[in-house]
Structure formats: C-alpha cells, structure tokens
Design an enzyme around this catalytic site. Sequence first.
Site: not given
Length: 338
Positions: A151, A155, A126
């Site tokens: 979160y 990544k 992302s």
Amino acid sequence: MKKILVTGGLGFIGSHTVVELQNEGFEVVIIDNMLNAEEKVIYGIEAITGKKPVFENLDLREKEAVKSFFKKYNDIAGVIHFAASKAVGESVENPLLYYENNINALVYMLQELQAKTAANFIFSSSCTVYGQAEKMPITENASVQPAISPYGNTKQIGEEIIQDVAKVSNINAILLRYFNPIGAHPSAEIGELPIGVPQNLVPFITQTGIGLRKELSVFGSDYPTPDGTCIRDYIHVVDLAKAHVVALKRLIEKKNETAVEVFNVGTGKGSSVLEVIRSFEKVSGQKLPYKLVGRREGDIVEAYADTQKANTILGWKAESTLDEAVESAWKWEKKIRS
Ligand code: UD1
C-alpha cells in the site's frame, strides 16, 4: 461553473470533498466502482448540499472505460483522484490487487489527461511515505523512506509517476500527504463506512463505544513517548476535504510555482492513542473498555506534520480540535446504528 472529476467520490475522504466542492460552487462528477463504498452516499451529499452530484459507476482499471469517460466529459477542469485501496494488511496479503487498483488506474487516468492542453490533478498521498521520520514535526523536505507495505509503495510510486509525467506534459499536480483523517461531517449525513473489523483507531473506538466490539486493543504501551503509546496527527476529514478545494483552486488559478507541488495535510499536533481514548470518553460521556497489548507490526512511534508550508503557501489551516473530530465520528456512529 467548473466541472471537477472526483474519483472515489463515494468514499470517506472523497464524499466529504465533494460536499466542500459543491459548497464552493463547483460542479462535481463522481467516478466510483463501489469496491469500498455505497451508492447511497450520494443521498447524504445531496442532503447536505441540496445538490446531487453526477455519478458514473465505472472501474478505473478498465482502460477503455476511462477513455470513454473523457470522451463523454471533455470539459473537466480538474481531477481529484481518491480512488484507491488503503488497507495496509490487505496489501501485504494481496499486493497485486493494490498495484492494479492504485497504479493501473492512475496510469490510465494520466494517459487521458496528458493528451489535454492543460490538466489539473490532485493526488491522495500519505504521510506513510516518510516512514519513521527522524525529526518531528515532519516537513515536506523529510526524506521518503523505503515503503514497508505494498500500500505504502503504491503511494510512493504514484507520486513518482506523476512527477515523471508532469515533466513531459501539461499536467499540473498537487500531491497531498495526509496524516490521519478521522471524523465525519457534522451533519452526520456522511462519514466513514468501514467494511468488517476496522483496522484504524477511531472507527474501532466508536464501534466499541456503541457495543459492536468488546474492547479496544491498544497496540503497544512501551513506546518512547510520554504515555508509552504511539503518536499521530489526527485531522478532521472536513478540514482535509477543504485542503483539496484550496489546492484545486491554486491549480485552476495557475498559482502553482512548479508543475508538481507537495503539501503535508495535518493539524501539526500529535496525540497519543490514550489521548484519543480520553477524548472519546469526554465527548461521549462514557467509559471505553480497552486493554494494553503488544505492538502492531509495522507501526511507527510518532508522526505529526509541520504544517507551515500548507499554512503559508496554500493558505489553508486545520480548524477543528481532536475533540470536535472525535465527537463528529461518534455522532456518525450513533446515527448509522440507530
Ligand atoms: C494506517 C496505516 C497508514 C495508512 C492509514 C490510512 C499502518 C501501519 N499504517 O495509519 O499507512 O495511510 O492507516 O488510514 O497500518 N491502534 C490501536 N488499536 C487499534 C487500531 C489502531 O492501538 O485497534 C493504534 C495504532 O497502533 C496507531 C494508532 O492507533 O498507533 C493509529 O492507527 P491507525 O488508525 O491504524 O493509523 P496508522 O497506523 O497511523
């Protein structure tokens, strides 16, 4: 026909990618545990492509299950790994759920792949890894910033794990850093299925448009941008799905220059929240009720991609406009509420 494993293949981006893979003649095996997806998505995929993908209802957090899967399917030519949780707020409240879903699953998968003589792996990353980048548009050379949520951290850690493993194995990987995926398949057979109140802008807009929500809250109107609202690079999910197919072919054809390559996947164009609202009003022909409220914690001012690397090296370019993407999201919303 090459067999491709798509984890999280019943999810939003996963399902659109399965369609594009099948359109290109790949045979797809989906793994999904339906934590945030529904089995009926398979029929949407079948309606579009005329082919039902193989589906294994399997939880990647179960190491033995992952092992058994690769025993059963020993001819997988590539893996596209979508299966992960993605709600920023939820990750702050329940970090271990995120580390377990997003990291354990990745590790178990790589453990199986590193035993192979060759493995091709596409990872869903992302643009969140860039944080608030200093310069726009954002190139792949922009530095990775400390993550502001568990979160986002998964990544970054995921990318690092893949880099480390690729150094000592036959794994070749492409890390795709997505900007803001929106929209649905133009057929309206598949699309996004948010659970509960959507946190992302476009699903909230379409749910407001259909009457499920009273009004949209625009988070922040005093940002240093032309209209005061945040700017993002909204990319049609079908364009994003196609980027995965192109990246996978690059690995299968051994065209990659290094074991791990990184690409931004965006349109290169930034749009403000108000511009997205105007786009919705234009394609739907109706006014959207909204109010300007305070900023949302953790939001960055702007993020849009420099797409030159993907354009020249991958030979991929986003084709849809913002209006087309928003229109497809609206068509999908109308279909699922009818
Ligand atoms: C968010 C995540 C990002 C993640 C991505 C996954 C945050 C801070 N970032 O991106 O890490 O990769 O989702 O899809 O959550 N907005 C409103 N009203 C709303 C909803 C959103 O004004 O009800 C605004 C936001 O302030 C933002 C823009 O719309 O400016 C886009 O928001 P969103 O769709 O949530 O995406 P990101 O925040 O960019």
